[in-house]
Design a protein around this motif. Structure first.
Motif, mmCIF file in Angstrom:
data_model
loop_
_atom_site.group_PDB
_atom_site.id
_atom_site.type_symbol
_atom_site.label_atom_id
_atom_site.label_comp_id
_atom_site.label_asym_id
_atom_site.label_seq_id
_atom_site.Cartn_x
_atom_site.Cartn_y
_atom_site.Cartn_z
ATOM 1 N N ARG A 86 -14.918 4.943 -19.146
ATOM 2 C CA ARG A 86 -14.339 3.800 -19.818
ATOM 3 C C ARG A 86 -12.837 3.964 -19.910
ATOM 4 O O ARG A 86 -12.294 5.057 -19.734
ATOM 5 N N GLY A 87 -12.200 2.860 -20.207
ATOM 6 C CA GLY A 87 -10.743 2.882 -20.304
ATOM 7 C C GLY A 87 -10.142 1.747 -19.502
ATOM 8 O O GLY A 87 -10.846 1.001 -18.839
ATOM 9 N N THR A 88 -8.836 1.619 -19.604
ATOM 10 C CA THR A 88 -8.115 0.576 -18.880
ATOM 11 C C THR A 88 -7.232 1.226 -17.830
ATOM 12 O O THR A 88 -6.492 2.171 -18.120
ATOM 13 N N VAL A 89 -7.367 0.748 -16.607
ATOM 14 C CA VAL A 89 -6.586 1.310 -15.505
ATOM 15 C C VAL A 89 -5.862 0.183 -14.787
ATOM 16 O O VAL A 89 -6.475 -0.798 -14.365
ATOM 17 N N ASP A 90 -4.559 0.310 -14.682
ATOM 18 C CA ASP A 90 -3.791 -0.618 -13.855
ATOM 19 C C ASP A 90 -3.791 -0.093 -12.423
ATOM 20 O O ASP A 90 -3.774 1.117 -12.191
ATOM 21 N N TYR A 91 -3.829 -1.010 -11.487
ATOM 22 C CA TYR A 91 -3.796 -0.580 -10.093
ATOM 23 C C TYR A 91 -2.875 -1.474 -9.277
ATOM 24 O O TYR A 91 -2.504 -2.571 -9.713
ATOM 25 N N VAL A 92 -2.484 -0.977 -8.144
ATOM 26 C CA VAL A 92 -1.564 -1.699 -7.266
ATOM 27 C C VAL A 92 -2.058 -1.557 -5.827
ATOM 28 O O VAL A 92 -3.008 -0.837 -5.547
ATOM 29 N N CYS A 93 -1.391 -2.275 -4.939
ATOM 30 C CA CYS A 93 -1.505 -2.003 -3.516
ATOM 31 C C CYS A 93 -0.335 -1.098 -3.155
ATOM 32 O O CYS A 93 0.809 -1.427 -3.464
ATOM 33 N N THR A 94 -0.609 0.025 -2.532
ATOM 34 C CA THR A 94 0.485 0.964 -2.253
ATOM 35 C C THR A 94 1.480 0.394 -1.239
ATOM 36 O O THR A 94 2.637 0.813 -1.209
ATOM 37 N N TYR A 95 1.048 -0.563 -0.436
ATOM 38 C CA TYR A 95 1.967 -1.175 0.535
ATOM 39 C C TYR A 95 2.796 -2.283 -0.083
ATOM 40 O O TYR A 95 3.874 -2.616 0.402
ATOM 41 N N HIS A 96 2.254 -2.906 -1.100
ATOM 42 C CA HIS A 96 2.920 -4.051 -1.727
ATOM 43 C C HIS A 96 2.859 -3.853 -3.238
ATOM 44 O O HIS A 96 1.968 -4.389 -3.904
ATOM 45 N N PRO A 97 3.806 -3.095 -3.763
ATOM 46 C CA PRO A 97 3.729 -2.715 -5.192
ATOM 47 C C PRO A 97 3.789 -3.897 -6.152
ATOM 48 O O PRO A 97 3.498 -3.723 -7.338
#
Ligand SMILES: [Cu+2]
Length: 112
Positions: A86-97
């Motif tokens: 559980r928890g909150t995770v932010d994520y991105v695309c490593t090619y398009h931050p």
């Protein structure tokens, strides 16, 4: 009467909202136009999230803090993550931050 109970259970399961039977739910995030849709997924431990790349360029879904990484997702490729903590995770695309998304994961027993 037994038939009616079974039908009600099936409806609750399909809605993914039964506290007594927290069946895993599959959440789909579409990548299109260099955007994660929906940008925020609220899910529960045991659920799965599937990212589907509908763009003509590769992307990734990469969680901050070494949490998860789809690796390169080619056009038309998909990648599935099973939510284990559980928890909150932010994520991105490593090619398009500028591509950003968020996973909010609650405990398996907290399904409303
Ligand atoms: Cu990208």
């Amino acid at each position: 009467m037994a038939v009616r109970i079974i039908v009600v259970s099936a409806l609750l399961l399909s809605a993914g909202s039964c506290r007594a039977m927290p069946e895993p739910v599959v959440h789909t995030v579409t990548i299109e136009g260099s955007t994660f849709t929906p940008a925020v997924v609220t899910a529960h431990v045991g659920d799965r999230v599937v990212w589907v790349n509908k763009d003509f360029m590769p992307h990734t879904a990469t969680g901050r803090g070494d949490t998860f990484d789809s690796g390169l997702l080619a056009p038309d490729a998909s990648w599935t993550l099973t939510l284990e903590t559980r928890g909150t995770v932010d994520y991105v695309c490593t090619y398009h931050p500028t591509m950003r998304g968020t996973l909010r994961v609650d405990g398996a027993t907290e399904r409303p």
